[in-house]
Design a protein around this motif. Sequence first.
Motif, PDB file in Angstrom:
ATOM      1  N   GLU A  22       0.790  -1.258   0.120  1.00 52.53           N
ATOM      2  CA  GLU A  22       0.049   0.116   0.100  1.00 52.53           C
ATOM      3  C   GLU A  22       0.906   1.063   0.034  1.00 52.53           C
ATOM      4  OE1 GLU A  22      -4.043  -0.515   2.508  1.00 52.53           O
ATOM      5  OE2 GLU A  22      -2.522  -1.115   3.377  1.00 52.53           O
ATOM      6  N   ILE A  23       1.803   1.276   0.798  1.00 50.86           N
ATOM      7  CA  ILE A  23       2.746   2.344   1.007  1.00 50.86           C
ATOM      8  C   ILE A  23       3.401   2.579  -0.517  1.00 50.86           C
ATOM      9  CG2 ILE A  23       4.803   3.128   2.008  1.00 50.86           C
ATOM     10  CD1 ILE A  23       3.805   1.599   4.491  1.00 50.86           C
ATOM     11  N   LEU A  24       3.885   1.618  -1.068  1.00 49.55           N
ATOM     12  CA  LEU A  24       4.552   1.611  -2.317  1.00 49.55           C
ATOM     13  C   LEU A  24       3.486   1.850  -3.273  1.00 49.55           C
ATOM     14  CD1 LEU A  24       6.939  -1.801  -2.485  1.00 49.55           C
ATOM     15  CD2 LEU A  24       7.806   0.799  -2.049  1.00 49.55           C
ATOM     16  N   GLN A  25       2.497   1.742  -3.295  1.00 51.34           N
ATOM     17  CA  GLN A  25       1.339   1.987  -4.233  1.00 51.34           C
ATOM     18  C   GLN A  25       1.423   3.508  -4.341  1.00 51.34           C
ATOM     19  OE1 GLN A  25      -0.415   0.909  -6.628  1.00 51.34           O
ATOM     20  NE2 GLN A  25       0.043  -1.042  -6.532  1.00 51.34           N
ATOM     21  N   ASN A  26       1.267   4.114  -3.060  1.00 51.44           N
ATOM     22  CA  ASN A  26       1.125   5.516  -2.817  1.00 51.44           C
ATOM     23  C   ASN A  26       2.369   6.510  -3.381  1.00 51.44           C
ATOM     24  OD1 ASN A  26      -1.467   5.212  -1.429  1.00 51.44           O
ATOM     25  ND2 ASN A  26      -0.544   5.177   0.553  1.00 51.44           N
ATOM     26  N   LYS A  27       3.649   5.728  -3.451  1.00 49.82           N
ATOM     27  CA  LYS A  27       4.698   6.380  -3.914  1.00 49.82           C
ATOM     28  C   LYS A  27       5.165   6.081  -5.346  1.00 49.82           C
ATOM     29  CE  LYS A  27       5.370   7.991   0.166  1.00 49.82           C
ATOM     30  NZ  LYS A  27       4.579   9.292   0.291  1.00 49.82           N
ATOM     31  N   TYR A  52      11.144   9.175   3.113  1.00 52.29           N
ATOM     32  CA  TYR A  52      10.224   9.217   3.818  1.00 52.29           C
ATOM     33  C   TYR A  52      10.141   8.036   5.088  1.00 52.29           C
ATOM     34  CZ  TYR A  52       7.969  10.690  -0.516  1.00 52.29           C
ATOM     35  OH  TYR A  52       7.667  11.591  -1.493  1.00 52.29           O
ATOM     36  N   HIS A  53      11.344   7.698   5.538  1.00 49.05           N
ATOM     37  CA  HIS A  53      11.679   6.673   6.549  1.00 49.05           C
ATOM     38  C   HIS A  53      11.017   5.451   6.266  1.00 49.05           C
ATOM     39  CE1 HIS A  53      13.188  10.353   8.652  1.00 49.05           C
ATOM     40  NE2 HIS A  53      11.972  11.033   8.526  1.00 49.05           N
ATOM     41  N   LEU A  54      11.018   4.955   5.014  1.00 46.74           N
ATOM     42  CA  LEU A  54      10.482   3.816   4.344  1.00 46.74           C
ATOM     43  C   LEU A  54      11.620   2.569   4.314  1.00 46.74           C
ATOM     44  CD1 LEU A  54       8.346   1.896   3.557  1.00 46.74           C
ATOM     45  CD2 LEU A  54       8.646   2.773   1.400  1.00 46.74           C
ATOM     46  N   VAL A  55      11.541   1.752   5.105  1.00 49.36           N
ATOM     47  CA  VAL A  55      12.775   0.580   5.078  1.00 49.36           C
ATOM     48  C   VAL A  55      12.080  -0.509   4.298  1.00 49.36           C
ATOM     49  CG1 VAL A  55      14.250  -0.925   6.450  1.00 49.36           C
ATOM     50  CG2 VAL A  55      13.748   1.651   7.244  1.00 49.36           C
ATOM     51  N   THR A  56      12.466  -0.715   3.222  1.00 50.52           N
ATOM     52  CA  THR A  56      12.191  -1.769   2.436  1.00 50.52           C
ATOM     53  C   THR A  56      13.085  -2.435   1.896  1.00 50.52           C
ATOM     54  OG1 THR A  56      10.368  -2.660   0.927  1.00 50.52           O
ATOM     55  CG2 THR A  56      11.627  -0.488   0.133  1.00 50.52           C
ATOM     56  N   SER A  57      13.116  -3.742   1.425  1.00 52.88           N
ATOM     57  CA  SER A  57      14.341  -4.528   0.846  1.00 52.88           C
ATOM     58  C   SER A  57      14.354  -4.305  -0.921  1.00 52.88           C
ATOM     59  CB  SER A  57      14.303  -5.962   1.018  1.00 52.88           C
ATOM     60  OG  SER A  57      12.909  -6.410   0.451  1.00 52.88           O
ATOM     61  N   ARG A  58      15.463  -4.386  -1.470  1.00 49.47           N
ATOM     62  CA  ARG A  58      15.599  -4.519  -2.677  1.00 49.47           C
ATOM     63  C   ARG A  58      14.680  -5.206  -3.386  1.00 49.47           C
ATOM     64  NH1 ARG A  58      17.324  -6.982  -6.463  1.00 49.47           N
ATOM     65  NH2 ARG A  58      18.223  -8.506  -5.194  1.00 49.47           N
ATOM     66  N   GLN A  59      14.631  -6.492  -2.826  1.00 47.74           N
ATOM     67  CA  GLN A  59      13.997  -7.591  -3.657  1.00 47.74           C
ATOM     68  C   GLN A  59      12.300  -7.179  -3.631  1.00 47.74           C
ATOM     69  OE1 GLN A  59      14.981 -10.415  -5.047  1.00 47.74           O
ATOM     70  NE2 GLN A  59      13.130 -10.603  -5.696  1.00 47.74           N
ATOM     71  N   THR A  60      11.636  -6.790  -2.285  1.00 44.09           N
ATOM     72  CA  THR A  60      10.365  -6.334  -2.299  1.00 44.09           C
ATOM     73  C   THR A  60      10.071  -5.185  -3.435  1.00 44.09           C
ATOM     74  OG1 THR A  60      10.302  -6.663   0.084  1.00 44.09           O
ATOM     75  CG2 THR A  60       8.552  -5.122  -0.739  1.00 44.09           C
ATOM     76  N   LEU A  61      10.855  -4.175  -3.549  1.00 47.79           N
ATOM     77  CA  LEU A  61      10.817  -3.110  -4.518  1.00 47.79           C
ATOM     78  C   LEU A  61      11.014  -3.452  -5.746  1.00 47.79           C
ATOM     79  CD1 LEU A  61      10.332  -0.032  -4.926  1.00 47.79           C
ATOM     80  CD2 LEU A  61      12.672   0.275  -4.901  1.00 47.79           C
ATOM     81  N   SER A  62      11.595  -4.411  -6.230  1.00 50.03           N
ATOM     82  CA  SER A  62      11.866  -5.165  -7.292  1.00 50.03           C
ATOM     83  C   SER A  62      10.809  -5.858  -7.732  1.00 50.03           C
ATOM     84  CB  SER A  62      13.292  -6.166  -7.256  1.00 50.03           C
ATOM     85  OG  SER A  62      13.245  -6.583  -8.622  1.00 50.03           O
ATOM     86  N   ASN A  63      10.079  -6.580  -6.790  1.00 52.54           N
ATOM     87  CA  ASN A  63       8.959  -7.357  -6.991  1.00 52.54           C
ATOM     88  C   ASN A  63       7.751  -6.452  -7.361  1.00 52.54           C
ATOM     89  OD1 ASN A  63      10.125  -9.866  -6.798  1.00 52.54           O
ATOM     90  ND2 ASN A  63       9.570 -10.079  -4.690  1.00 52.54           N
ATOM     91  N   ILE A  65       7.765  -3.281  -8.475  1.00 54.28           N
ATOM     92  CA  ILE A  65       7.871  -2.927  -9.930  1.00 54.28           C
ATOM     93  C   ILE A  65       7.423  -3.611 -11.161  1.00 54.28           C
ATOM     94  CG2 ILE A  65       9.764  -1.901 -11.720  1.00 54.28           C
ATOM     95  CD1 ILE A  65      11.064  -0.533  -8.955  1.00 54.28           C
ATOM     96  N   ARG A  66       8.220  -5.034 -10.876  1.00 54.18           N
ATOM     97  CA  ARG A  66       7.867  -6.094 -12.070  1.00 54.18           C
ATOM     98  C   ARG A  66       6.309  -6.236 -12.025  1.00 54.18           C
ATOM     99  NH1 ARG A  66       7.028 -10.987 -10.746  1.00 54.18           N
ATOM    100  NH2 ARG A  66       8.473 -10.882  -8.835  1.00 54.18           N
ATOM    101  N   LYS A  67       5.707  -6.256 -10.887  1.00 50.67           N
ATOM    102  CA  LYS A  67       4.129  -6.728 -10.758  1.00 50.67           C
ATOM    103  C   LYS A  67       3.512  -5.454 -11.516  1.00 50.67           C
ATOM    104  CE  LYS A  67       4.056  -9.900  -6.917  1.00 50.67           C
ATOM    105  NZ  LYS A  67       4.040 -10.312  -5.812  1.00 50.67           N
ATOM    106  N   GLU A  68       3.870  -4.406 -11.148  1.00 50.09           N
ATOM    107  CA  GLU A  68       3.344  -2.960 -11.747  1.00 50.09           C
ATOM    108  C   GLU A  68       3.417  -3.226 -13.303  1.00 50.09           C
ATOM    109  OE1 GLU A  68       1.086  -0.771 -10.337  1.00 50.09           O
ATOM    110  OE2 GLU A  68       1.232  -2.284  -8.616  1.00 50.09           O
ATOM    111  N   LEU A  69       4.327  -3.327 -13.532  1.00 46.35           N
ATOM    112  CA  LEU A  69       4.827  -3.518 -15.338  1.00 46.35           C
ATOM    113  C   LEU A  69       3.909  -4.624 -16.005  1.00 46.35           C
ATOM    114  CD1 LEU A  69       8.537  -2.971 -15.168  1.00 46.35           C
ATOM    115  CD2 LEU A  69       6.773  -1.270 -15.809  1.00 46.35           C
ATOM    116  N   GLU A  70       3.600  -5.642 -15.155  1.00 44.96           N
ATOM    117  CA  GLU A  70       2.930  -6.594 -15.660  1.00 44.96           C
ATOM    118  C   GLU A  70       1.346  -6.120 -15.755  1.00 44.96           C
ATOM    119  OE1 GLU A  70       3.699 -10.012 -13.354  1.00 44.96           O
ATOM    120  OE2 GLU A  70       5.659 -10.590 -14.146  1.00 44.96           O
TER     121      GLU A  70
END
Length: 72
Positions: A22-27, A52-63, A65-70
């Motif tokens: 949800e947070i990534l969706q907002n950003k 944003y003090h948002l701590v997320t992993s590289r893998q989470t962000l990569s996933n 982005i990939r899902k959004e592109l799909e």
Amino acid sequence: MLENKLLEFMEKEIPSKKSKIEILQNKKEEIFELHNSGYAIQQIVEYLKISYHLVTSRQTLSNFIRKELENE
């Protein structure tokens, strides 16, 4: 004046009860602006952490982005 402070706080701070997706969706717009400009996933992770003090992993962000592109 109070309204401006509230909006500023809400832009900078992430509600505790929201999921990472949800947070990534907002950003999403910012994430894709950076991604499409050639920034590496790790650089975007750092941007989210600093901005944003948002701590997320590289893998989470990569996933994300990939899902959004799909879905486009």
